[in-house]
Write an enzyme that holds these catalytic residues in place. Structure first.
Site, PDB file in Angstrom:
ATOM      1  N   GLU A  67       3.595  -1.331  -9.734  1.00 41.33           N
ATOM      2  CA  GLU A  67       4.999  -0.919  -9.814  1.00 41.33           C
ATOM      3  C   GLU A  67       5.750  -1.645 -10.925  1.00 41.33           C
ATOM      4  O   GLU A  67       6.643  -1.066 -11.556  1.00 41.33           O
ATOM      5  CB  GLU A  67       5.682  -1.139  -8.463  1.00 41.33           C
TER       6      GLU A  67
ATOM      7  N   HIS B 121       6.324  -1.292   5.446  1.00 45.49           N
ATOM      8  CA  HIS B 121       6.513   0.003   4.785  1.00 45.49           C
ATOM      9  C   HIS B 121       7.749   0.731   5.314  1.00 45.49           C
ATOM     10  O   HIS B 121       7.898   1.937   5.076  1.00 45.49           O
ATOM     11  CB  HIS B 121       5.278   0.891   4.982  1.00 45.49           C
TER      12      HIS B 121
END
Length: 326
Positions: A62, A131
């Site tokens: 990322e 998450h």
């Protein structure tokens, strides 16, 4: 102007597709956005139409995704970078906050960063604590970065288009729970929702409900149930956490004198705290009751389904908060 009934996922896909057809400088990048068609299927079919040059599958990094996107934007392109879920954006925090958000200011406008970072957001569905995040207030803390949080397919469509066309970096979050929710979307390729404009989703006279993203859904559900008892709630959808438009909130509060803030994120150092502070500072003379906040519980989200649901907001918690301020 006609309308089509689309789920939010398809409204986002249509907005991105139309903008890429309109401007060849726009390209998408991220993990599995191409041949896998996108984890949330927003980029379904893009690789076939635009090819690998404009639909770029990236390594699982990322920081690399955000860093390359910032550089591409500074060089004149208009990247739309996808973070599979917003928790992965934490790995790219330096590129987003220290670079994208600050470059235009630090270089006195010599560089712009026309970058959109799309990220699926929200708790639930047993994705476990690492998450399941709704951290938009963290990103909205930093000047220089716009933060958009649509609650309806029409807003998702118009807000994403406006974000892509703007010359400033935008963190654009999409509630996972709302991807499949349908709603009317204008059949107009130039339909834009202005950046930094809130919207009154329901008019009322007794309590102001302030929300964004999935919080708007809970607020509207609660308002509909309370209306059967003669309690009329006004629902203000912030839509953008930065720039923040509180004028509709102030106007509503001056009419109702009571407020409940509904958000999916955590309670401490939250956006509800900011709304409460702003109302206290700017509309104290109209306040007839303490401002209540409905948030997720202050815990890492549990995996067990029943406990997970206990930790999340819902319409019943909103209804209870409304009763308390009344």
């Amino acid at each position: 102007m006609g309308q089509k009934n689309l789920p939010m996922r398809e409204a986002l896909r249509r907005a991105l597709l139309e903008e890429m057809r309109r401007d060849e400088k726009i390209f998408v990048m991220g993990e599995e956005v191409g041949y896998w068609q996108g984890t949330h299927r927003v980029t379904r079919g893009f690789i076939d139409e635009f090819g690998e040059k404009r639909v770029r599958d990236t390594p699982i990094s990322e920081m690399a995704i955000a860093g390359v996107a910032v550089g591409a934007a500074m060089a004149g392109l208009r990247p739309v970078a996808e973070m599979m879920t917003i928790n992965f954006a934490f790995l790219a925090f330096d590129a987003i906050i220290n670079h994208a958000a600050k470059i235009r200011y630090m270089f006195d406008g010599q560089f712009t960063v026309p970058l959109v970072i799309r990220a699926a957001s929200g708790w639930g569905d047993q994705a476990t604590a690492s998450h399941s995040h709704t951290p938009e207030p963290i990103f909205a803390h930093f000047p220089g970065l716009y933060v958009g949080c649509p609650a309806t397919p029409a807003d998702a469509y118009g807000m994403l288009k406006a974000s892509i066309r703007d010359d400033n970096p935008v963190l654009f979050t999409e509630s996972i729970a709302l991807y499949s929710r349908p709603g009317p979307v204008p059949d107009d390729e130039d339909y834009l929702v202005p950046i930094g404009k809130s919207d009154v989703k329901r008019e009322g006279q007794h309590v102001t409900l302030v929300a964004y993203a999935r919080g708007v859904d809970w607020a509207l559900q609660a308002a509909n149930d309370l209306a059967k008892e003669g309690i009329e709630c006004e629902v203000v959808d912030l839509r953008w956490l930065r720039p923040l438009d509180l004028e509709p909130v102030y106007e509503s509060f001056k009419k109702t004198n009571r407020c409940v803030v509904v958000e999916e994120s955590l309670p401490h150092f939250s956006f509800g705290s900011e709304i409460a502070a702003q109302l206290q500072e700017n509309a104290f003379d109209y306040m007839d009751a303490p401002i209540k906040r409905v948030t997720a519980a202050d815990v890492p989200l549990p995996f067990a389904k029943e406990i997970e649901l206990m930790a999340l907001p819902n319409k019943d918690k909103v209804i209870q908060a409304v009763r308390e301020v009344l």
